[in-house]
Write a protein that holds these residues in place. Sequence first.
Motif, short mmCIF file in Angstrom:
data_model
loop_
_atom_site.label_atom_id
_atom_site.label_comp_id
_atom_site.label_asym_id
_atom_site.label_seq_id
_atom_site.Cartn_x
_atom_site.Cartn_y
_atom_site.Cartn_z
N PHE A 28 -25.09 33.65 31.56
CA PHE A 28 -24.23 34.04 32.61
C PHE A 28 -22.75 33.63 32.42
O PHE A 28 -22.63 32.69 31.14
N VAL A 29 -21.96 33.67 33.30
CA VAL A 29 -20.61 33.20 33.32
C VAL A 29 -20.00 32.27 34.24
O VAL A 29 -20.29 32.38 35.46
N ALA A 30 -19.34 31.03 33.68
CA ALA A 30 -18.70 30.17 34.82
C ALA A 30 -17.32 29.97 34.43
O ALA A 30 -17.00 30.11 33.38
N GLU A 31 -16.57 29.71 35.33
CA GLU A 31 -15.09 29.44 35.01
C GLU A 31 -14.59 28.21 36.03
O GLU A 31 -15.38 27.78 37.10
N GLY A 32 -13.57 27.59 35.38
CA GLY A 32 -13.01 26.49 36.14
C GLY A 32 -13.49 25.06 35.48
O GLY A 32 -14.52 25.02 35.42
#
Length: 268
Positions: free
Chosen positions: A33-37
């Motif tokens: 999955f993708v996470a940001e910040g």
Amino acid sequence: MQQVVITSTQNPRIKRLLSLQQKAGERRRAGLFVAEGLRELSHCCEGGFVAEEIYFCPSLLQGDAANFLDKWAAEAVWHQVSPEVYGRIAYRGTTEGVVAVIRERKLTLDDLQLRENPLFVVLESVEKPGNLGAVLRSADAAGADAVIVCDPLTDLYNPNLIRSSIGAIFTVPCVACNSEECIRFFKQHHITILTAQLQDSHLYYMVDMKKSTAIVMGTESTGLTDIWRKAADAHIRIPMLGRLDSLNVSVSAAILLFEAVRQRQESP
């Protein structure tokens, strides 16, 4: 640290990252999955998740983001991207210039560590990622032991869920299972099941939540299915004094969770 510079939004890696963001089936197939910040990724790191790839834009990195991520993801493949590419892969602009591809971690009920008198939140057939994210924030704030999603209609690593939870998906154990499995688990461990429903119910603050407790809620449109109503040890309700007969599930969860907190803090 391996590093590849990417300047085109047509790069195959960028296309793959966007596919992981946008398609639940691709996330399930790849187990990623993708996470940001920085805030979300800090919680992700603390929760023991593993980053496979990190995409960063040097001109947008803030604070000690570079040092922090270097310690966390020494084994990850790093990709430097241009501001234009970062603008394409970031859901929002204020994310400190970093996006990561993370390996999923699927918990089961047997993975949960049970303390004395644990507190659980159960959501049956939750559909909206934003609602689940908000419930996870409340569960984190209330010190709940886990959030259990029965028969889910959204995947736990939907980008909207991660964003709305502000990283609580990484700080609160979250398990997806079916209702039958969950009920067996609660019965086996002598955990009181409290179902939130209007029919045949007691005011929530009149019910003991100091002992091992699971607060179970359904969807706003259809409520809980009969399997939960029949399995419940007690039915509880929040008084509704206006013309409407329900609250948003995340608001209801916060009210009920903090009633449990209140009772447990006042308990001798």
